[in-house]
Scaffold this active site. Structure first.
Site, short mmCIF file in Angstrom:
data_model
loop_
_atom_site.label_atom_id
_atom_site.label_comp_id
_atom_site.label_asym_id
_atom_site.label_seq_id
_atom_site.Cartn_x
_atom_site.Cartn_y
_atom_site.Cartn_z
N GLU A 20 -0.46 -4.42 4.66
CA GLU A 20 0.14 -4.18 3.34
C GLU A 20 1.19 -5.24 3.06
OE1 GLU A 20 -0.31 0.69 3.28
OE2 GLU A 20 1.47 -0.21 4.19
N HIS A 52 -4.86 6.46 3.40
CA HIS A 52 -4.43 6.28 4.79
C HIS A 52 -5.27 7.17 5.72
CE1 HIS A 52 -0.69 4.38 3.23
NE2 HIS A 52 -0.65 3.81 4.43
N ASP A 84 0.20 -1.22 9.53
CA ASP A 84 0.45 0.19 9.85
C ASP A 84 -0.31 0.57 11.11
OD1 ASP A 84 2.02 0.58 7.63
OD2 ASP A 84 0.51 1.70 6.50
N HIS A 90 2.92 -6.32 6.85
CA HIS A 90 2.97 -5.49 8.05
C HIS A 90 1.65 -4.78 8.29
CE1 HIS A 90 4.12 -2.67 4.82
NE2 HIS A 90 3.50 -1.75 5.56
N PHE A 144 10.09 0.85 0.40
CA PHE A 144 10.06 2.21 -0.12
C PHE A 144 11.48 2.76 -0.09
CE2 PHE A 144 6.07 4.27 -1.12
CZ PHE A 144 5.13 3.32 -0.74
N HIS A 194 7.99 -1.57 8.51
CA HIS A 194 7.14 -1.67 7.32
C HIS A 194 7.67 -2.71 6.33
CE1 HIS A 194 4.78 1.95 8.35
NE2 HIS A 194 5.92 2.34 8.91
N HIS A 234 1.47 6.09 12.04
CA HIS A 234 2.19 6.20 10.78
C HIS A 234 1.74 7.42 9.97
CE1 HIS A 234 4.30 5.13 7.19
NE2 HIS A 234 3.26 4.65 6.54
#
Length: 207
Positions: free
Chosen positions: A171, A159, A54, A52, A18, A48, A58
Site C-alpha cells: 500500500e 483485507h 501488511d 509498506h 491513518f 504502516h 494486521h
C-alpha cells in the site's frame, strides 16, 4: 543499466497516516564529537508509514507477523495497471482489457498524483477483485492509496479476501511516473518478527 523507478514516498514527520497511527519521529542518541566517532539515532513510527507491506497479522490475530512471510511475492515480474478516474473501487472489469498473461504481481495506479496528506477520498479494491486475481495465479497486489479497503470500512472485506486467498499486499505506492506495463518488482519487507507490517523501499526495474 536497466531503468529503475522508485515507487516509495519519502518517510518524514509529515507523512500521511491513518488518524491515530504513530507518525515518524527521530532523536539523536550520539553525535560525532570528542570521544564519539559516529552519529547514532533512534526512530519511532508506525510500520504502516510510507510504502509498506501488511502482514496477515494486521487483520487476523492468529496469522503470521511480517517477518514470518515468504519473500517470494515481493520480488519478480509484475504488471502496472492504470485505472485513474474509474471510481472508488477497483473492479475486475477495470483490469480485464489488459489481464492476458498477467504475472503473479499486480500494481494499480488509481490517482493522478499519490496523496501526500491524509484524506478519506481514495480508491481501494472491491473484494471480488481480490478473489478474481487469485484465480489467475496472482500472489501480490499493490495500490497507490492508503489501503485496499475504503477508509470508512470496519469489516476490511478486501483485507480478509487477501487472507482467505493467501495473497500479499503493498500500500501507499507512488506510481505517478510509471507507464502501464510489465516490470520487475523489488519491495522486500524487513524481518520484523512481531510486527503487523513493514515499510519497504519499493522499486520497479525495466525487464
Amino acid at each position: 543499466m536497466k531503468r529503475i523507478w522508485d515507487i516509495s514516498p519519502p518517510i518524514a514527520p509529515d507523512s500521511a497516516l491513518f488518524p491515530g497511527d504513530e507518525p515518524y519521529s527521530q532523536k539523536w542518541t550520539a553525535r560525532i564529537g570528542p570521544g564519539c566517532p559516529v552519529n547514532l539515532s533512534a526512530i519511532t513510527m508506525s510500520p504502516h508509514i510510507g510504502a509498506h507491506a501488511d502482514a496477515p497479522l494486521h487483520y487476523a490475530d492468529d496469522a503470521p507477523a511480517i517477518g514470518a512471510v515468504s519473500l517470494v511475492p515481493y520480488l519478480g515480474p509484475c504488471r502496472v495497471f492504470h485505472v485513474i478516474g474509474k471510481g472508488q473501487l477497483v473492479r475486475p472489469e477495470h483490469l480485464l482489457p489488459f489481464i492476458e498473461g498477467v504475472p503473479e504481481r499486480v500494481l494499480v495506479r488509481t490517482c493522478e498524483r499519490a496523496p501526500t496528506t491524509w484524506s478519506e477520498d481514495f480508491a481501494s479494491f472491491a473484494p471480488e477483485t481480490i478473489d478474481w486475481l487469485a484465480t489467475l495465479g496472482v500472489k501480490l497486489v499493490g495500490i497507490d492509496s492508503q489501503s485496499v479497503d475504503p477508509a470508512s470500512s470496519k469489516t476490511l472485506d478486501s483485507h480478509h479476501r487477501l487472507l482467505a486467498n493467501d495473497l500479499r499486499v503493498l500500500e501507499n505506492l507512488v506510481l505517478d511516473e510509471v507507464p502501464a506495463g510489465d516490470y520487475e518488482l523489488i519491495a522486500l519487507p524487513l524481518k520484523l518478527t512481531q510486527a503487523c507490517a513493514s515499510p519497504v523501499r519499493a522499486v520497479l526495474r525495466e525487464l
